[in-house]
Design a protein around this motif. Structure first.
Motif, PDB file in Angstrom:
ATOM      1  N   PRO A 460    -114.363  22.161  61.403  1.00 54.14           N
ATOM      2  CA  PRO A 460    -115.802  21.888  61.653  1.00 54.14           C
ATOM      3  C   PRO A 460    -116.042  21.001  63.046  1.00 54.14           C
ATOM      4  CG  PRO A 460    -115.436  21.163  59.687  1.00 54.14           C
ATOM      5  CD  PRO A 460    -114.471  21.979  60.015  1.00 54.14           C
ATOM      6  N   THR A 461    -117.647  21.852  63.442  1.00 56.02           N
ATOM      7  CA  THR A 461    -117.358  20.972  64.714  1.00 56.02           C
ATOM      8  C   THR A 461    -118.952  20.630  65.012  1.00 56.02           C
ATOM      9  OG1 THR A 461    -117.950  23.455  66.265  1.00 56.02           O
ATOM     10  CG2 THR A 461    -115.865  22.151  65.882  1.00 56.02           C
ATOM     11  N   ILE A 462    -119.568  20.231  65.941  1.00 55.08           N
ATOM     12  CA  ILE A 462    -120.662  20.505  66.099  1.00 55.08           C
ATOM     13  C   ILE A 462    -121.860  21.061  66.580  1.00 55.08           C
ATOM     14  CG2 ILE A 462    -121.261  19.811  68.568  1.00 55.08           C
ATOM     15  CD1 ILE A 462    -122.981  17.034  68.236  1.00 55.08           C
ATOM     16  N   SER A 463    -120.877  22.623  65.915  1.00 51.14           N
ATOM     17  CA  SER A 463    -121.342  23.556  66.957  1.00 51.14           C
ATOM     18  C   SER A 463    -121.881  24.110  65.244  1.00 51.14           C
ATOM     19  CB  SER A 463    -121.136  24.468  67.723  1.00 51.14           C
ATOM     20  OG  SER A 463    -120.530  24.433  68.661  1.00 51.14           O
ATOM     21  N   SER A 464    -122.773  25.045  65.380  1.00 48.23           N
ATOM     22  CA  SER A 464    -123.105  26.072  63.860  1.00 48.23           C
ATOM     23  C   SER A 464    -122.113  26.730  63.061  1.00 48.23           C
ATOM     24  CB  SER A 464    -124.429  27.147  64.326  1.00 48.23           C
ATOM     25  OG  SER A 464    -124.592  27.180  63.608  1.00 48.23           O
ATOM     26  N   GLU A 465    -121.885  26.571  62.548  1.00 45.07           N
ATOM     27  CA  GLU A 465    -120.917  27.576  61.510  1.00 45.07           C
ATOM     28  C   GLU A 465    -121.475  27.766  59.811  1.00 45.07           C
ATOM     29  OE1 GLU A 465    -118.593  24.905  63.982  1.00 45.07           O
ATOM     30  OE2 GLU A 465    -119.424  24.332  62.832  1.00 45.07           O
ATOM     31  N   GLN A 466    -120.506  28.844  59.691  1.00 44.70           N
ATOM     32  CA  GLN A 466    -120.744  28.782  57.703  1.00 44.70           C
ATOM     33  C   GLN A 466    -120.937  27.380  57.039  1.00 44.70           C
ATOM     34  OE1 GLN A 466    -118.038  32.280  57.454  1.00 44.70           O
ATOM     35  NE2 GLN A 466    -120.115  33.146  57.575  1.00 44.70           N
ATOM     36  N   CYS A 467    -119.992  26.655  57.466  1.00 44.87           N
ATOM     37  CA  CYS A 467    -119.907  26.064  56.282  1.00 44.87           C
ATOM     38  C   CYS A 467    -120.542  24.482  56.370  1.00 44.87           C
ATOM     39  CB  CYS A 467    -118.372  25.067  56.917  1.00 44.87           C
ATOM     40  SG  CYS A 467    -118.269  24.101  58.309  1.00 44.87           S
ATOM     41  N   ASP A 468    -121.942  24.717  57.142  1.00 44.29           N
ATOM     42  CA  ASP A 468    -122.770  23.706  57.605  1.00 44.29           C
ATOM     43  C   ASP A 468    -123.682  23.848  56.082  1.00 44.29           C
ATOM     44  OD1 ASP A 468    -121.534  23.114  60.189  1.00 44.29           O
ATOM     45  OD2 ASP A 468    -123.309  24.057  61.083  1.00 44.29           O
ATOM     46  N   ALA A 469    -123.687  24.798  55.717  1.00 40.09           N
ATOM     47  CA  ALA A 469    -124.461  24.980  54.630  1.00 40.09           C
ATOM     48  C   ALA A 469    -124.288  24.168  53.363  1.00 40.09           C
ATOM     49  CB  ALA A 469    -124.841  26.716  54.537  1.00 40.09           C
ATOM     50  N   TYR A 470    -122.706  23.492  53.561  1.00 42.69           N
ATOM     51  CA  TYR A 470    -121.950  23.776  52.293  1.00 42.69           C
ATOM     52  C   TYR A 470    -121.941  21.834  51.947  1.00 42.69           C
ATOM     53  CZ  TYR A 470    -121.431  28.382  51.201  1.00 42.69           C
ATOM     54  OH  TYR A 470    -121.554  29.459  50.781  1.00 42.69           O
ATOM     55  N   CYS A 471    -122.337  21.114  52.715  1.00 43.65           N
ATOM     56  CA  CYS A 471    -122.230  19.459  53.326  1.00 43.65           C
ATOM     57  C   CYS A 471    -122.613  18.689  52.388  1.00 43.65           C
ATOM     58  CB  CYS A 471    -121.899  19.008  54.700  1.00 43.65           C
ATOM     59  SG  CYS A 471    -123.377  20.016  55.509  1.00 43.65           S
ATOM     60  N   GLY A 472    -123.756  19.481  52.391  1.00 45.90           N
ATOM     61  CA  GLY A 472    -124.452  18.745  51.004  1.00 45.90           C
ATOM     62  C   GLY A 472    -125.161  18.525  49.729  1.00 45.90           C
ATOM     63  N   GLN A 473    -123.622  19.951  49.686  1.00 46.10           N
ATOM     64  CA  GLN A 473    -123.627  20.241  48.264  1.00 46.10           C
ATOM     65  C   GLN A 473    -122.039  18.987  48.067  1.00 46.10           C
ATOM     66  OE1 GLN A 473    -123.517  24.488  46.348  1.00 46.10           O
ATOM     67  NE2 GLN A 473    -124.568  25.120  48.418  1.00 46.10           N
ATOM     68  N   VAL A 474    -121.451  19.552  48.733  1.00 46.62           N
ATOM     69  CA  VAL A 474    -120.101  18.766  48.408  1.00 46.62           C
ATOM     70  C   VAL A 474    -120.670  17.078  48.695  1.00 46.62           C
ATOM     71  CG1 VAL A 474    -118.536  18.215  50.679  1.00 46.62           C
ATOM     72  CG2 VAL A 474    -118.682  20.153  49.765  1.00 46.62           C
ATOM     73  N   GLN A 475    -121.396  16.437  49.353  1.00 47.52           N
ATOM     74  CA  GLN A 475    -121.584  14.778  48.994  1.00 47.52           C
ATOM     75  C   GLN A 475    -122.835  14.884  47.702  1.00 47.52           C
ATOM     76  OE1 GLN A 475    -120.984  12.713  50.801  1.00 47.52           O
ATOM     77  NE2 GLN A 475    -122.201  11.021  50.546  1.00 47.52           N
ATOM     78  N   ARG A 476    -123.254  16.345  46.981  1.00 48.07           N
ATOM     79  CA  ARG A 476    -124.006  15.386  45.748  1.00 48.07           C
ATOM     80  C   ARG A 476    -122.772  15.941  44.328  1.00 48.07           C
ATOM     81  NH1 ARG A 476    -124.773  19.014  42.081  1.00 48.07           N
ATOM     82  NH2 ARG A 476    -125.180  20.833  43.924  1.00 48.07           N
ATOM     83  N   VAL A 477    -121.705  16.810  44.894  1.00 48.75           N
ATOM     84  CA  VAL A 477    -120.642  16.967  43.656  1.00 48.75           C
ATOM     85  C   VAL A 477    -119.881  15.916  44.069  1.00 48.75           C
ATOM     86  CG1 VAL A 477    -118.720  17.973  43.411  1.00 48.75           C
ATOM     87  CG2 VAL A 477    -120.990  19.644  44.100  1.00 48.75           C
ATOM     88  N   LEU A 478    -119.612  14.908  45.058  1.00 47.64           N
ATOM     89  CA  LEU A 478    -118.539  13.845  45.109  1.00 47.64           C
ATOM     90  C   LEU A 478    -119.249  12.510  44.000  1.00 47.64           C
ATOM     91  CD1 LEU A 478    -117.210  14.162  48.192  1.00 47.64           C
ATOM     92  CD2 LEU A 478    -116.155  13.952  46.511  1.00 47.64           C
ATOM     93  N   ARG A 479    -120.909  12.638  45.177  1.00 48.38           N
ATOM     94  CA  ARG A 479    -121.866  11.734  43.874  1.00 48.38           C
ATOM     95  C   ARG A 479    -122.274  11.474  42.740  1.00 48.38           C
ATOM     96  NH1 ARG A 479    -127.376  13.100  45.824  1.00 48.38           N
ATOM     97  NH2 ARG A 479    -127.429  13.717  43.817  1.00 48.38           N
ATOM     98  N   ASP A 480    -122.322  12.583  42.751  1.00 47.16           N
ATOM     99  CA  ASP A 480    -122.740  12.926  40.336  1.00 47.16           C
ATOM    100  C   ASP A 480    -121.690  12.580  39.916  1.00 47.16           C
ATOM    101  OD1 ASP A 480    -125.525  13.513  41.663  1.00 47.16           O
ATOM    102  OD2 ASP A 480    -124.985  15.677  40.917  1.00 47.16           O
ATOM    103  N   ASN A 481    -119.998  13.276  40.488  1.00 49.82           N
ATOM    104  CA  ASN A 481    -119.184  13.285  39.553  1.00 49.82           C
ATOM    105  C   ASN A 481    -118.891  11.703  39.602  1.00 49.82           C
ATOM    106  OD1 ASN A 481    -118.639  15.534  37.921  1.00 49.82           O
ATOM    107  ND2 ASN A 481    -119.304  16.429  40.197  1.00 49.82           N
ATOM    108  N   LEU A 482    -118.667  10.791  40.657  1.00 46.74           N
ATOM    109  CA  LEU A 482    -117.444  10.050  40.623  1.00 46.74           C
ATOM    110  C   LEU A 482    -118.796   8.696  41.169  1.00 46.74           C
ATOM    111  CD1 LEU A 482    -115.086  11.048  44.036  1.00 46.74           C
ATOM    112  CD2 LEU A 482    -114.593  10.799  41.201  1.00 46.74           C
TER     113      LEU A 482
END
Length: 618
Positions: A460-482
């Motif tokens: 990841p960088t400050i520029s646009s990449e495909q992974c940008d669309a997933y970072c919200g899901q990553v944060q939610r999965v960490l929050r919900d499970n842990l």
């Protein structure tokens, strides 16, 4: 001020019978020398009514009594009755009359309301009253605990009450002997405040109330208001503040006693807010609304103060998101900083272990002579697990191995112990290897509501990449499970070398530091999340791992997320995965999976069975 003065208080407790027998009981505090029953009316089949009731000021409700006058006397104010613990069915009440006694001594007691069906309507004539009763002693006027906060050029109503509990329904009535006297004893230089009478009357519960309006708050500062009457005086501070300023989350702003701060907490899942810069900080929460100046008043102090866990450290509970307000008691400008964190961890910490690589140049391997599978074959006597492993799961790259089985087994299985079977001794690492072999398959059942994947492999960088669309899901999965469920997740974290290299670990803890992203939008949040995983170790230094051990892999994910109504907006085009650092080559993870059901069936070595492994362990 004009008001109703209470000059005489009469408390009576009477027993009325159909034989017109009337006498005083122990509760009587006024001696009734003579009396006369004028009328007794009622539908009750009882022969008598024990009338012991308290009448206090305010208004009448469905179970109240009111005082009425006879002989030309005007009715007194309506009143409320506190039922005796015996309840309305007993007809038992305590009556306290607080008004001028009519010149002819006549008073009326009228029972009303459907709940008083057993209470007869009766009138009794009191021809003489001696030993008048007074509640003037030790009485005064009370003010609420201050200070009161008001914006400049606004007016504020200040209330004094004769009851220290401010009219709460205790049914103990207080009667200050003197009318209240109000005064402004201190005000900022250059101001011209004034007090005007607002209202007076009675509160629920029988206490008296007097109100004034303070206006002329043209200069920021402290206005001290005093009320005097009864046995002593009280005062209260009115703080006229000049402004409310935003303290961006994770940043700072200058406040003073006369400048209020506000901080926006974007998540409804709680966290910890730390405030620094002053020893005189108070934090308030109403309902999360962005209050304007006129709304930030005394109510903040009375009902909404947040108690710190320790000086400056506040637990923000779940669902309490939105705007918080900060007040300090420093007269001079003071920089107030804040930090907001959210964290969570699994109830059981996964154990460290070894991923048992398939490449024979990285040791140890599970197929080694004298290794776990060789011992397994010796103990079982009729298996060929060592040879099967070399045939099906051998060679490859340095990252190939049993990391998926390791991450699953370390989460869902208590750490194995040493064992012995048919004269063959197994170390703890040997037993871990056997269970890891069983769990190393793709047949596990995932709960996709609490999982995320497949994430494109990007650095990841400050520029646009495909992974940008997933970072919200990553944060939610960490929050919900842990944080919510306190359970570890299995993650292919792509830690090594290339985008295609797998590196499965158990993610058991996270800590997120949140701050408002540049752009002055409190819903756009820069988050740095520390992710704690177990480690690959051929000889773990401590079995089991102490809960406070620092023996982890730690990765740092940095992204900008947008929140809406306390939730992460996972569809937002503003989310941006910016960086990954720590124990990693910097690639995005492939997945974070919450396994709902574990399949203990090796994908590469059918010779290793759960039944055999459990026989060895047990």
């Amino acid at each position: 001020m004009n008001r109703i003065l209470i000059k005489t208080v009469i408390v009576i407790a009477l027993i009325l019978s159909t034989n017109s027998v009337l006498y005083a009981c122990d509760a009587v505090v006024i001696q009734l020398n003579t009396y006369e029953i004028i009328e007794v009316v009622g539908s009750s089949t009882e022969n008598y009514v024990y009338l012991e009731a308290t009448v206090v000021g305010g208004y009448v409700n469905s179970w109240g009594l009111c005082i009425v006058g006879t002989g030309g006397y005007s009715p007194a104010d309506y009143a409320i009755v506190q039922n005796d613990p015996g309840g309305p069915g007993t007809g038992k009440y305590k009556l306290k009359i607080w008004s001028d006694v009519p010149s002819d001594g006549s008073i009326g007691i009228t029972g009303i309301g459907s709940s008083n069906s057993d209470l007869k309507i009766c009138y009794c004539h009191i021809s003489e009253v001696t030993s008048p009763f007074s509640l003037y002693e030790d009485s005064k006027w009370y003010l609420s605990s201050g200070p009161i906060y008001m914006p400049l050029n606004e007016s504020v109503v200040i209330s004094a009450n004769s009851d220290p509990d401010f009219g709460s329904p205790t049914y103990y009535t207080y009667f200050p002997e003197n009318e209240p006297t109000w005064d402004i004893t201190d005000s900022p230089s250059g101001s011209s405040p004034s007090l005007t009478e607002s209202a007076s009357g009675y509160c629920y519960g029988g206490s008296e109330q007097d109100m004034v309006t303070l206006s002329g708050l043209t200069v920021s500062g402290t206005y001290k208001i005093e009320v005097e009457g009864g046995t002593s005086s009280e005062d209260i501070d009115v703080i006229a503040y000049s402004n409310i300023v935003k303290i961006p989350l994770g940043s700072s702003a200058n406040l003073s006693k006369y400048i209020i701060g506000k901080i926006y907490v974007p998540t409804k899942y709680g966290g910890t807010l730390t405030l620094t810069g002053s020893n005189n900080i108070k934090l308030f929460y109403v309902d999360g609304s962005d209050l304007n100046s006129n709304n930030v008043t005394e109510s903040l102090l009375d009902y909404n103060i947040i108690t710190p866990d320790s000086p400056g450290v506040y637990t923000i509970p779940g669902s309490y998101y939105g705007w918080y307000y900060v007040i300090i008691d420093d007269a001079s400008s003071t920089e107030i900083s804040n930090m907001f964190t959210q964290n969570g961890q699994a109830t059981t910490r996964p154990w460290n272990g070894w991923y048992w690589p398939t490449l024979n140049s990285i040791n140890p391997n599970n197929y080694d002579n004298g290794g776990p599978l060789d011992k397994y074959d010796q103990a079982c006597g009729n298996t060929d697990a060592q040879a099967t492993e070399k045939a099906n799961h051998y060679g490859g790259s340095s990252v190939d191995g049993h990391c998926l089985g390791f991450s699953i087994a370390s989460i869902y299985l208590e750490q194995p112990s040493t064992a012995s079977e048919n004269g063959v001794n197994f170390t703890q690492d040997d037993m871990e290897a056997l269970y890891i072999e069983l769990a190393d398959n793709t047949g596990h059942t995932a709960n996709y509501d609490y999982s995320v994947g497949i994430i494109p492999a990007n650095k990841p960088t400050i520029s646009s990449e495909q992974c940008d669309a997933y970072c919200g899901q990553v944060q939610r999965v960490l929050r919900d499970n842990l944080r919510i469920w306190h359970r570890a997740v299995s993650g292919n974290l792509r830690r090594y070398g290339s985008a295609l290299a797998e590196s499965n670990h158990a993610v058991w803890k996270y800590i997120s530091v949140m701050q408002e992203a540049p752009g002055d939008d409190e819903n756009k949040i820069m988050i740095v999340t520390s992710i704690y995983t177990n480690k690959y170790e051929p000889t773990p230094p401590a079995d089991p791992i102490p809960s406070n051990s620092t023996d982890n892999n730690v990765l740092y994910y940095g992204y900008v997320l947008e929140y809406y109504d306390g939730e992460i907006d996972e569809e937002s085009e503003e989310q941006n995965w910016i960086t990954i650092t720590g124990d990693t080559e910097g690639y995005t993870p492939e997945s974070l999976i919450m396994t709902q059901e574990v399949n203990w069936l090796s994908e590469y070595n059918e010779e290793v069975t759960k039944e055999n492994v459990e026989d060895i362990q047990n």
